[in-house]
Design a protein around this motif. Structure first.
Motif, PDB file in Angstrom:
ATOM      1  N   ILE A 141     -16.313  -9.359 -28.824  1.00  0.00           N
ATOM      2  CA  ILE A 141     -16.975 -10.339 -28.061  1.00  0.00           C
ATOM      3  C   ILE A 141     -17.271 -11.650 -28.962  1.00  0.00           C
ATOM      4  O   ILE A 141     -17.993 -11.280 -30.072  1.00  0.00           O
ATOM      5  CB  ILE A 141     -18.619  -9.793 -27.600  1.00  0.00           C
ATOM      6  CG1 ILE A 141     -18.262  -8.554 -26.764  1.00  0.00           C
ATOM      7  CG2 ILE A 141     -19.265 -10.879 -27.031  1.00  0.00           C
ATOM      8  CD1 ILE A 141     -17.608  -8.992 -25.402  1.00  0.00           C
ATOM      9  N   ILE A 142     -17.106 -12.902 -28.545  1.00  0.00           N
ATOM     10  CA  ILE A 142     -17.444 -14.132 -29.186  1.00  0.00           C
ATOM     11  C   ILE A 142     -18.097 -14.819 -28.136  1.00  0.00           C
ATOM     12  O   ILE A 142     -17.856 -14.925 -27.038  1.00  0.00           O
ATOM     13  CB  ILE A 142     -16.211 -14.852 -29.492  1.00  0.00           C
ATOM     14  CG1 ILE A 142     -15.344 -14.158 -30.573  1.00  0.00           C
ATOM     15  CG2 ILE A 142     -16.769 -16.157 -30.277  1.00  0.00           C
ATOM     16  CD1 ILE A 142     -14.333 -14.975 -31.247  1.00  0.00           C
ATOM     17  N   SER A 143     -19.466 -15.188 -28.213  1.00  0.00           N
ATOM     18  CA  SER A 143     -20.156 -15.992 -27.548  1.00  0.00           C
ATOM     19  C   SER A 143     -20.524 -17.208 -27.981  1.00  0.00           C
ATOM     20  O   SER A 143     -20.409 -17.715 -29.051  1.00  0.00           O
ATOM     21  CB  SER A 143     -21.558 -15.311 -27.302  1.00  0.00           C
ATOM     22  OG  SER A 143     -22.326 -15.103 -28.457  1.00  0.00           O
ATOM     23  N   ALA A 144     -20.753 -18.430 -27.171  1.00  0.00           N
ATOM     24  CA  ALA A 144     -21.159 -19.735 -27.648  1.00  0.00           C
ATOM     25  C   ALA A 144     -21.977 -20.277 -26.656  1.00  0.00           C
ATOM     26  O   ALA A 144     -21.964 -19.970 -25.516  1.00  0.00           O
ATOM     27  CB  ALA A 144     -19.474 -20.409 -27.625  1.00  0.00           C
ATOM     28  N   THR A 145     -22.916 -21.318 -27.060  1.00  0.00           N
ATOM     29  CA  THR A 145     -23.656 -22.100 -26.438  1.00  0.00           C
ATOM     30  C   THR A 145     -24.031 -23.162 -27.155  1.00  0.00           C
ATOM     31  O   THR A 145     -24.029 -23.203 -28.442  1.00  0.00           O
ATOM     32  CB  THR A 145     -24.853 -21.180 -26.018  1.00  0.00           C
ATOM     33  OG1 THR A 145     -25.824 -21.762 -25.294  1.00  0.00           O
ATOM     34  CG2 THR A 145     -25.806 -20.625 -27.382  1.00  0.00           C
ATOM     35  N   HIS A 146     -24.460 -24.259 -26.415  1.00  0.00           N
ATOM     36  CA  HIS A 146     -25.212 -25.558 -27.036  1.00  0.00           C
ATOM     37  C   HIS A 146     -26.459 -25.405 -27.244  1.00  0.00           C
ATOM     38  O   HIS A 146     -27.270 -26.171 -27.644  1.00  0.00           O
ATOM     39  CB  HIS A 146     -24.710 -26.822 -26.508  1.00  0.00           C
ATOM     40  CG  HIS A 146     -25.302 -26.961 -25.003  1.00  0.00           C
ATOM     41  ND1 HIS A 146     -24.902 -26.453 -23.883  1.00  0.00           N
ATOM     42  CD2 HIS A 146     -26.215 -27.624 -24.684  1.00  0.00           C
ATOM     43  CE1 HIS A 146     -25.518 -26.718 -22.766  1.00  0.00           C
ATOM     44  NE2 HIS A 146     -26.314 -27.804 -23.418  1.00  0.00           N
TER      45      HIS A 146
END
Length: 475
Positions: A275-280
């Protein structure tokens, strides 16, 4: 050719024997240790393709061995065996440098999957093509920030720990995730990127976990979800902060148990995904406000990878511009930059980062003559670097018209002799209103550009304008 050798460290004789038999049946050589001291001696004397250790040992903690193996310089992956439900222990081990983990009671299928991943990582010639020096990185730039980022990605690619990528919109979070996947032992398997904010809430469970035929009206065929599609590879959860709370609970269980159940199915099926998550957004702040579950935050944020904004690596503008122009040319004649164009770009704040640079150059090509991009073709209107937070004052005519609208407060608050306002809430409202008006003035009331300048979404700006009764002046 000798078989890869595995070091198993556990004080439970039955479990040690089970692991030994399972690994030998996979064609591997196995050494076993009951204590931390025995494990240290064996690790110092031999080369191992994987170390598998229990977290609790008679003479210490497996976490000590994790740190020592990670710091040894041998590059040997180490995995831990944790008690069922001890998710916190697994997260601590991953942060300390563990390659992966399995839970007690050990599911042999999960163990075999983990071991195969480790062997792909350590076997000769197993480096994926993307990790080769002959293959250019997706992350373009020679600045110190980018060199450090690529070095960090090379280290992270060797682990199976979940990664949370943070960075402003347009800074290249998906590119970074693809680079991690390409340099990992999972490079030959799927990379699935999911925009969590673009999926209707009613369809989320079906999209993530799949469904059986006839599970609901319209389910004419069986369908796999994102987890099944990414099995063996990497699943990127983009804009993960936009997940509704109900879905966060189901996602947490899927990540912890590494099993999913399709809608309409009675049995769970194992999945092997990184799992790789991303958010600004600031996930820690989302946790504080109750928008994001704390347990899911700790599960996703095992390792944080922060991407620098473009304004902090302006030295890369030259190579970035060349690469973008070459891509836009599509194999044809590449456009060139005219005099002072690069200097003008370097003086721009780029609130939209690399994505905005791509848009600026694509728009400039539409206006360029004879394949030469001039300064006038760029149509840059925003503030300069270093002035991004200092919005120029609006013209007197615009400001007078915009501020003529009645404010939600009765009168502008005043400052007392001590420099403090007589009403802090009213004072803050007035300051917020003045800043928004000035941003709108600078962009000639272009609300999209004003929102970018202020670092908020268009919807947030529209809400604030309604709340503060800021109206566009009549022409």
């Amino acid at each position: 050719m000798t078989s890869p050798r595995i070091l198993v460290v556990d004080d439970e004789a039955d479990l040690r024997e089970l692991l030994d038999i399972t690994l030998v049946k996979m064609g591997l050589d196995v050494d076993c240790a009951e204590t931390l001291g025995q494990a240290r001696a064996l690790f110092a004397a031999s080369e191992y393709a994987l170390v598998l250790t229990d977290m609790r040992l008679p003479d210490g903690l497996g976490l000590e061995l994790v740190r020592e193996v990670a710091a040894s310089g041998k590059g040997t992956p180490i995995a831990v065996v944790t008690a069922y439900g001890s998710a916190d222990n697994a997260v601590v081990a991953l942060k300390a440098g563990a390659f992966d983990y399995v839970s007690k009671p050990v599911v042999l299928d999960d163990l075999r999957v983990m071991v195969r991943s480790a062997l792909r990582l350590t076997s000769p010639g197993s480096a994926p093509p993307a990790a080769s020096a002959a293959t250019p990185s997706r992350l373009i730039g020679d600045s110190a920030a980018m060199q450090a980022l690529r070095a960090q990605i090379a280290r992270l690619a060797r682990s199976m720990a979940p990664i949370a990528i943070t960075g402003e919109s347009g800074s290249g979070k998906e590119l970074a995730a693809r680079e991690i996947h390409a340099q990992s032992s999972r490079a030959a398997r799927p990379f699935i990127a999911v925009n969590c904010g673009a999926i209707p809430e009613a369809l989320m469970e079906a999209e993530f976990f799949g469904y059986r035929k006839g599970a609901f009206t319209g389910a004419a065929d069986e369908r796999d979800g994102f987890f099944q599609a990414a099995n063996g590879g990497t699943l990127m959860l983009d804009e993960v902060a936009d997940l509704p709370l109900a879905m966060q609970v189901k996602l947490l269980r899927a990540i912890q148990e590494r099993r999913v159940r399709k809608i309409g199915a009675t049995a769970e099926q194992p999945v092997d995904v990184r799992i790789i998550s991303a958010t600004h957004q600031d996930l820690a702040h989302c946790v504080e406000t109750g928008k994001f579950r704390q347990d899911l935050f700790y599960r996703l944020n095992v390792i944080e990878l922060a991407l620098p904004p473009l304004r902090e690596r302006l030295a890369d503008l030259g190579v970035l511009t060349e690469a973008i122009l070459a891509r836009l040319a599509g194999g044809g004649q590449k456009a060139v930059l005219g005099a002072q164009v690069l200097e003008t770009l370097c003086a721009y704040s780029f609130p939209g980062n690399v994505r905005e640079l791509e848009n600026v150059l694509e728009r400039a090509l539409a206006f360029a003559n004879d394949g030469v991009v001039e300064v006038a073709d760029l149509s840059l209107k925003s503030a300069r670097v270093g002035e991004a937070t200092a919005v120029p004052a609006p013209s007197p005519e615009f400001a007078a018209a915009a501020l003529a609208a009645p404010a939600p407060v009765a009168a502008a608050p005043t400052l007392g002799p001590d420099g403090l306002p007589d009403s802090l809430p009213d004072y803050l409202i007035q300051v917020e209103r003045d800043i928004i008006v000035r941003a709108l003035a600078q962009t000639q009331f272009n609300r999209t550009q004003a929102a970018q300048l202020l670092g908020i979404s268009f919807r947030q700006l529209r809400y604030q304008m309604q709340k503060l009764d800021i109206q566009q002046p009549e022409q």
